[in-house]
Structures are given as C-alpha cells and as structure tokens.
Design a protein around this motif. Structure first.
Motif, mmCIF file in Angstrom:
data_model
loop_
_atom_site.group_PDB
_atom_site.id
_atom_site.type_symbol
_atom_site.label_atom_id
_atom_site.label_comp_id
_atom_site.label_asym_id
_atom_site.label_seq_id
_atom_site.Cartn_x
_atom_site.Cartn_y
_atom_site.Cartn_z
ATOM 1 N N ARG A 199 -37.126 -56.278 -52.377
ATOM 2 C CA ARG A 199 -38.289 -56.763 -51.778
ATOM 3 C C ARG A 199 -38.526 -56.910 -50.415
ATOM 4 N NH1 ARG A 199 -34.981 -61.505 -52.899
ATOM 5 N NH2 ARG A 199 -34.636 -62.196 -50.672
ATOM 6 N N PRO A 200 -39.876 -56.850 -49.686
ATOM 7 C CA PRO A 200 -39.952 -56.906 -48.295
ATOM 8 C C PRO A 200 -39.181 -58.032 -47.935
ATOM 9 C CG PRO A 200 -41.879 -57.422 -49.661
ATOM 10 C CD PRO A 200 -41.147 -56.965 -50.582
ATOM 11 N N THR A 201 -38.869 -58.217 -46.644
ATOM 12 C CA THR A 201 -38.232 -59.181 -46.061
ATOM 13 C C THR A 201 -39.380 -60.311 -45.352
ATOM 14 O OG1 THR A 201 -38.051 -57.889 -43.746
ATOM 15 C CG2 THR A 201 -36.010 -57.934 -45.408
ATOM 16 N N ALA A 202 -40.531 -59.769 -45.273
ATOM 17 C CA ALA A 202 -41.646 -60.589 -44.548
ATOM 18 C C ALA A 202 -43.070 -60.038 -45.348
ATOM 19 C CB ALA A 202 -41.707 -60.162 -43.019
ATOM 20 N N LEU A 203 -43.717 -61.209 -45.373
ATOM 21 C CA LEU A 203 -44.744 -60.926 -45.882
ATOM 22 C C LEU A 203 -46.116 -61.422 -44.882
ATOM 23 C CD1 LEU A 203 -45.185 -59.890 -48.804
ATOM 24 C CD2 LEU A 203 -45.335 -62.368 -49.684
ATOM 25 N N ILE A 204 -47.360 -60.337 -44.938
ATOM 26 C CA ILE A 204 -48.414 -60.905 -44.160
ATOM 27 C C ILE A 204 -49.427 -61.073 -45.139
ATOM 28 C CG2 ILE A 204 -49.907 -60.166 -42.416
ATOM 29 C CD1 ILE A 204 -47.727 -58.589 -40.871
ATOM 30 N N THR A 205 -50.072 -61.916 -44.941
ATOM 31 C CA THR A 205 -51.401 -62.288 -45.994
ATOM 32 C C THR A 205 -52.648 -62.343 -45.127
ATOM 33 O OG1 THR A 205 -50.986 -64.901 -45.705
ATOM 34 C CG2 THR A 205 -49.836 -63.685 -47.376
ATOM 35 N N ALA A 206 -53.712 -62.068 -46.122
ATOM 36 C CA ALA A 206 -54.993 -61.904 -45.465
ATOM 37 C C ALA A 206 -55.683 -63.141 -45.071
ATOM 38 C CB ALA A 206 -55.834 -61.033 -46.451
ATOM 39 N N ASN A 207 -55.480 -64.279 -45.665
ATOM 40 C CA ASN A 207 -56.008 -65.540 -44.961
ATOM 41 C C ASN A 207 -55.329 -66.680 -45.496
ATOM 42 O OD1 ASN A 207 -57.136 -65.737 -47.712
ATOM 43 N ND2 ASN A 207 -59.052 -66.290 -47.036
ATOM 44 N N ASN A 208 -55.773 -67.865 -45.157
ATOM 45 C CA ASN A 208 -55.161 -68.885 -45.670
ATOM 46 C C ASN A 208 -54.747 -69.346 -47.222
ATOM 47 O OD1 ASN A 208 -57.829 -69.569 -46.264
ATOM 48 N ND2 ASN A 208 -58.070 -71.255 -45.122
ATOM 49 N N VAL A 209 -56.124 -68.921 -47.963
ATOM 50 C CA VAL A 209 -55.816 -69.107 -49.374
ATOM 51 C C VAL A 209 -54.768 -68.474 -49.996
ATOM 52 C CG1 VAL A 209 -57.041 -68.945 -51.484
ATOM 53 C CG2 VAL A 209 -58.229 -69.984 -49.711
ATOM 54 N N THR A 210 -54.854 -67.016 -49.397
ATOM 55 C CA THR A 210 -53.650 -66.046 -49.660
ATOM 56 C C THR A 210 -52.495 -66.581 -49.309
ATOM 57 O OG1 THR A 210 -55.412 -64.324 -49.200
ATOM 58 C CG2 THR A 210 -53.354 -63.707 -49.603
ATOM 59 N N ALA A 211 -52.141 -67.185 -48.206
ATOM 60 C CA ALA A 211 -51.072 -67.467 -47.878
ATOM 61 C C ALA A 211 -50.646 -68.622 -48.695
ATOM 62 C CB ALA A 211 -50.996 -68.112 -46.542
ATOM 63 N N ILE A 212 -51.384 -69.615 -49.234
ATOM 64 C CA ILE A 212 -50.881 -70.554 -49.730
ATOM 65 C C ILE A 212 -50.368 -70.161 -51.187
ATOM 66 C CG2 ILE A 212 -51.689 -72.499 -51.140
ATOM 67 C CD1 ILE A 212 -51.630 -72.975 -48.101
ATOM 68 N N GLY A 213 -51.124 -68.983 -51.880
ATOM 69 C CA GLY A 213 -50.728 -68.518 -52.960
ATOM 70 C C GLY A 213 -49.248 -67.828 -52.915
ATOM 71 N N ALA A 214 -49.028 -67.146 -51.877
ATOM 72 C CA ALA A 214 -47.964 -66.604 -51.456
ATOM 73 C C ALA A 214 -46.871 -67.399 -51.322
ATOM 74 C CB ALA A 214 -48.090 -65.614 -50.350
ATOM 75 N N LEU A 215 -47.023 -68.544 -50.912
ATOM 76 C CA LEU A 215 -45.924 -69.337 -50.563
ATOM 77 C C LEU A 215 -45.586 -69.939 -51.825
ATOM 78 C CD1 LEU A 215 -46.834 -71.581 -47.341
ATOM 79 C CD2 LEU A 215 -45.163 -70.007 -47.787
ATOM 80 N N ARG A 216 -46.563 -70.354 -52.522
ATOM 81 C CA ARG A 216 -46.283 -70.901 -53.968
ATOM 82 C C ARG A 216 -45.398 -69.997 -54.765
ATOM 83 N NH1 ARG A 216 -51.422 -71.793 -56.942
ATOM 84 N NH2 ARG A 216 -50.156 -71.380 -58.672
ATOM 85 N N ALA A 217 -45.533 -68.577 -54.659
ATOM 86 C CA ALA A 217 -44.965 -67.653 -55.517
ATOM 87 C C ALA A 217 -43.427 -67.755 -54.984
ATOM 88 C CB ALA A 217 -45.553 -66.272 -55.179
ATOM 89 N N ALA A 218 -43.361 -67.801 -53.682
ATOM 90 C CA ALA A 218 -41.876 -67.745 -53.274
ATOM 91 C C ALA A 218 -41.218 -68.922 -53.493
ATOM 92 C CB ALA A 218 -41.936 -67.710 -51.618
ATOM 93 N N ARG A 219 -42.104 -70.209 -53.602
ATOM 94 C CA ARG A 219 -41.168 -71.242 -54.276
ATOM 95 C C ARG A 219 -40.923 -71.198 -55.586
ATOM 96 N NH1 ARG A 219 -44.848 -76.291 -53.459
ATOM 97 N NH2 ARG A 219 -45.420 -75.429 -55.540
ATOM 98 N N ASP A 220 -41.773 -70.679 -56.257
ATOM 99 C CA ASP A 220 -41.388 -70.735 -57.818
ATOM 100 C C ASP A 220 -40.476 -69.573 -58.183
ATOM 101 O OD1 ASP A 220 -43.193 -72.375 -58.042
ATOM 102 O OD2 ASP A 220 -44.916 -71.039 -59.207
#
Lengths: 343, 343
Positions: A243-264
DNA sequence: CGTAATTATCGAACCGGTTCGATAAATGGT
DNA sequence: ACCATTTATCGAACCGGTTCGATAATTACG
C-alpha cells in the motif's frame, strides 16, 4: 420606532413638493439633472414621508435591479456556507441583495434556477457549477445572465472565473510528502467530470513527475467528492500489500472518507499512513490527527467573485475580456503527515 | 436548447389566441373562470411562445410574490448553512425562491434587511434573531412581514416559533453525567440575552436540582456563544483547585473553546474532565475525543420552519394563533465523557 | 319561447416608477 | 438688449401584468 408610513408614492412627493412626478424620479435616479433648489425640496418631502422609490416598479420598467444570484452545488459542505456568507456580505455592503439557491449537484436544477433568475430580472450570478456537459454549458451561455464561475471552471463559457490554484496546491502537498521521504504516494480523486477534479489530478501527476516519481494506476482511487465513495476507494488502496505510504485526497470530504478508512483498517495515521488534502475542514485543529492540508483563502475568493460580479453589473467592464484568477493555497502542516520511516 | 424567446407578453398571447389580455391573465391566475375551450387555446399559444407571466409585473400590481426571506445571524457556524440549505430546499420544492441575508449578529442589520424585504414585497421570513431588545422586537412587530423565529424565541413577538427543546437537552446531558457519577458539574453558558441561552441555563439548573444537585456560581462561566470567550471562561473554571469533574457547554462553538482550554491546561478528556454539549459539530466523529452531545434534528427543524412560513403565506392560517414547537434533541454519547472515578 | 339568472369575455384603469420629446426658464455672447 | 444655447421641468406613454364594472353569450326554467 419609525412608523412605517404606509407607502408614500412618487406622486405624493411630487404633490407635496409642487413638482411633476417625473422630476421626483430624476431627483433620485439622476440628481445632477435637477436644480439644487428643487432637489432639496424633493428630498425633504421624501424624508418627511419616509419615501423611497419602489424597487419592484423600478425593476418592471428598467428590467434591472439590485439583486444578484448565487447558485451553489451544496450547502452541506461548510465550504458552501462560507462562500455564501462572504459573498453575501460583500454584496450587501454595496447595496445589493442576494438570492440563493442550492442545486444539490443536479445540473437540471441549476438551469431551472437560471430561468427563474431571468424572470426576476436578475442579471448576474455566482455559480458553483453542478454540471459540465455541452448542453449545460450551452444553456448557460444562451442565458441573459452574466456569470462568475466559482471553483469549477467551465470551458466553453465566456465568463469571469474565480478558483483555487489547484496545481500549486498539489505541488505543495507533493513536495511536503517527498521531503518527508515518501515515494509511494496514492490519490483519492474528486469528480473527474469537473474542472477542479481533473486539475487536481493532473496537477498531482505533474508534481510527482517533477519529483521524479509517477502516479501508479493502482494507487489511484475515485472518490467523486463523496464521503462514502472516498471511503471505499481509500479502503481499496490501503488494503494492498504494498500500500502507499501517503495518500493525497482531492478535498475535505474525500479526506474524511480516507481517514475513516484508515481507522477502520486499524492503520495509525501518521505512523502507518500519511494523509494530506486540498481544502480545509472546519475546526480542523480539533480533528485527530490534525490534517495537513492546502488551505483555500475562501474569504478572499468569495469576496473577489462578488466584487467582479457587481463590477460587471454596473457596466464598468462591458467589453473587457473574461477574467480568470486562481488564488494560491497555503500549506498547513498538521499531524496527519510524518516521515516515511516512522519518524 | 430552447431558444429563449425574448419576452412574449400577455398581449402577444392575447392577440395570437384572439382574446383580451385580461382573459389571458385569468387563464393563468384563475383557470376555472375561463371556459375550457378558450383556456386551451390560450395555454397552447402560451406554450408555443414560451410565455410565462412576468413575476415582477405581477408583484407590482398585487403586492405579492413567491419569495421568502431568511435572516441568519451567522453563516460561519455550519449550523446556519445546514438550516439555510434545508429551508431552501423545502421552499424551492413548493415553488418559492429564497432571499438570504446574514446579519453577523448585528440587530441593526437585521432591521435593515427587514426594511429591504418589505420594499421587495417579501411578506414572510425565517429569522434567527440577532437581538432581543424591546425596540428590536417592536420593530419586527411593526413590520408587515410574517416571521417564523428559529432557534431563539422572542417574547413579545406574536409569530410561529421553531426551536430545540433546550430543557430536555440539558436534562439528557445532566442525567448522563450524573449516571457516570459526576457531582461537580460546571457550565459554560451561551448568550444570556437570547432565549436559547437562558433556556439552556435554566434547564441545566432545573435538571441538576432534579438530581439533587445545584449549579454553583463558581462553576458557571459565560461563553457568549463565542469561541474565544468560551475558551477564557472554561480556562477560568478549570484552573480552580476543586475544578468541576464535568463541563456542560451551551453549543458547539462553546464546546470547541472548552476543549481547547482543557487541552491547553494539559487536562485529558475524558480522564480528567468530561465535556458534553448541546448542538453538534460537523464531522464530529473525527474530532478527538468524539463529543458527547445532545443533537438537534436540524433538517426537520428547518423544513418545519419553511413549511409553516409558506402555510401562513398562502393564507391557510390567517387567524390561527402562533404556533410553537420544540424538537426533542437526541443524546449521542461520545468519548468525551467518562465515569468520574477514572472509568 | 321569453325572460331571469349565470357565466364568459372585454376594455379601461391601475400598480409606481422611468424615459422621451416638448416647453419653459436661465444663461451666455456680442 | 436680443437671439442662440443650455438647463430645468413637465406631461404623456410605457413596462406587463391584475382587477373591476360592464357587456355579451349561455343556460335555466316557468
């Protein structure tokens, strides 16, 4: 406490000042065309009666008014509210009122609202476009309304545009991550049918390439500017063994989704995965971890859009070519990004 | 793609359908008063020409229109945007347009906007009141506009009101904390010149008393619904040697200020101090710790306000007394509250 | 079938301003 | 002081509908 005098009319003022109705009109709309003496007499009478020209009648006759429209794609994202608030303030301060609508990302509703605006003699509007199809752009072009696009530029529509320098935003984020030693950088993209979505993706590619890297297809997910979609996209990227070591997301909502995914997935951020995004999150300092992001100067952007709009309305820029501005984002480093080797 | 036929007028339709202008008008505004035959002829002609009655002219003559106003105190708080978005949607769905303004908590601006609304023949508005003084309320009463107050009730203004059941909210929070064993419960209050501020404070007192406790003066801080003020107020409370073990805050902004204060004092939440609030925080699940709060059903509340407003406008409720509703909040337990004995 | 009671349609006035061409008043030049 | 300009004011028409009283067309009914 002022008793709202029930509707003094120009005719009343005319009588009480001993002039013609048309002169009263001139005294307000073109004071220099009326002699100082009579002007004063009229203005006094008007003040005494609490008279003010009726904007509805004015609008009927002239086809103009002091109302600007704002068509938002979304008010659930705090970004929309911030833009609206600032634009409103700017407009109100110059004596304009604002009519708002929210299309909820439905291009058809955008067009309905445009039609309504036309009927109401609204001649200018800020629009966060919900669509980008040819017929959508065509309908906007055919409209009698002067637009300023905000956020997403529409190629094919000749109008002013205010947005963010998306490419610069990506460059800031990429440089930051590369400096921290990241090489496998993934992306959860936005809506690629929209200008900002592709700009951000292209900008990312460019910035990576400048750093001697590339965006690998397997590290690219599609979030559609939607939290749920972003969550799933991020989940997919983060489940890969390499998996990537870093994730860049396209906007705030996207980032929230990504953070939730990481947490889960029980990935710790930033120890296991760094996350950085374009766009900000309200009260971001309390989110854990605080997000590294490229912040948009929303206030300036919205004020600019409103000002440009009204400049056009007042005719100072009839012939001038469409203007285009992209505000520079600012890198805010939070706790969500760290050196790749566990720091 | 429809070519925007430049302004067909009732007279044009009349000619092409072979009737009088006034009949065209009737065909639209009171179809039953026109014979089926001619009505069809008129409607066909209108459709062919893309005709639609000009709302500005209508408004001039009738003094009515299909626009409702919304006067917000604040658009920087996501709450405002959510309310606006929902109210807008409701209004739009019934064929109304929305004119928004934001007074930035300045009662004088509220009144200016009311005046503008009157001029524009807007006859109804939702207002989140910025003030509560006698002259403020007096001016609203004197206005020709029908209001629905949202959030803060104004005693002395006879109009519908939609709000939150603040007392119930406090009861939920208090019960939750008491169940966790808390006895020293502090409060960072909101703006006590506003209904919601005093209701929340009174509700808190009542709930504490129901639990056999009392709100001690030294545990009461004044946050004014302002983040900075709340920060300072919380700081003061938390610096006491016998500081409260739990803090209840009056709204989201207040809570943010309190959390920052706790953090800056190196107090861990919830281990050292529990925090619970009325009102929610956007993306609250990512805030660390997630906040225990009494959530407002914002969507329902805003929809209700918009619906009531338009009902009044359409005259179904001319004589009916002012309505009053307080929606029940819902307790959402987060990580910010824990058992008093270190859990 | 004729007249009364309805129902459909019309024309004119109106809502409250703006705008244009015409007249009246003020100013300027010699 | 006289005529040519310029400036100030006026009255009427208009923007695009609604509404009311009046007339015309239907329908009802004895």
């Amino acid at each position: 406490m002022a008793i709202i005098s029930s509707r003094a009319t120009a005719a009343d003022i005319a009588k009480s000042a001993g002039v013609a109705k048309s002169t009263v009109s001139l005294a307000f709309s073109a004071p220099e065309r009326v002699s100082a003496k009579t002007r004063e007499r009229i203005l006094n009478a008007a003040a005494a009666a609490g008279y003010t020209p009726n904007p509805v009648a004015q609008s009927l006759k002239t086809g103009r008014n002091n109302i600007v429209g704002i068509i938002l794609a979304d008010l659930t994202n705090p970004h929309g509210g911030a833009v609206l608030g600032q634009a409103q303030q700017t407009a109100n301060d110059i004596g304009y009122m604002v009519m708002t609508t929210t299309a909820s990302h439905d291009p058809k509703r955008d067009l309905e609202f445009v039609r309504k605006f036309e009927q109401l003699n609204i001649r200018a509007a800020i629009i966060m476009p919900s669509g980008s199809s040819d017929e959508y752009v065509g309908a906007l072009s055919a409209s009698s309304i002067r637009f300023v696009t905000y956020g997403h530029k529409l190629s094919g529509l000749a109008c002013d545009h205010v947005g963010l320098d998306n490419r610069m935003g990506m460059e800031l984020l990429v440089r930051h991550l590369v400096d921290l030693g990241h090489r496998r950088i993934g992306h959860v993209a936005g809506n690629l049918r929209q200008w900002s979505g592709t700009e951000r993706l292209d900008g990312l590619r460019e910035s990576l390439s400048d750093a001697g890297l590339a965006l690998e297809d397997k590290y690219l997910g599609f979030g559609e500017y939607d939290e749920e979609a972003s969550y799933r996209a991020a989940l997919k990227l983060l489940r890969k063994k390499d998996r990537p070591t870093a994730l860049i997301t396209a906007n705030n909502v996207t980032a929230i989704g990504a953070l939730r995914a990481a947490r889960d997935l029980k990935l710790r951020c930033p120890e296991d995965i760094s996350v950085a995004t374009i766009d900000e999150v309200p009260w971001s300092e309390l989110i854990s971890p605080t997000l590294t992001h490229a912040a948009q100067p929303i206030g300036d952007m919205a004020a600019c859009a409103a000002t440009w709009l009204i400049e056009r309305l007042e005719g100072q820029n009839k012939t001038e070519l469409p203007r285009f501005i992209e505000f520079p984002p600012k890198l805010i480093v939070g706790q969500s990004t760290a050196s790749v080797d566990g720091h």
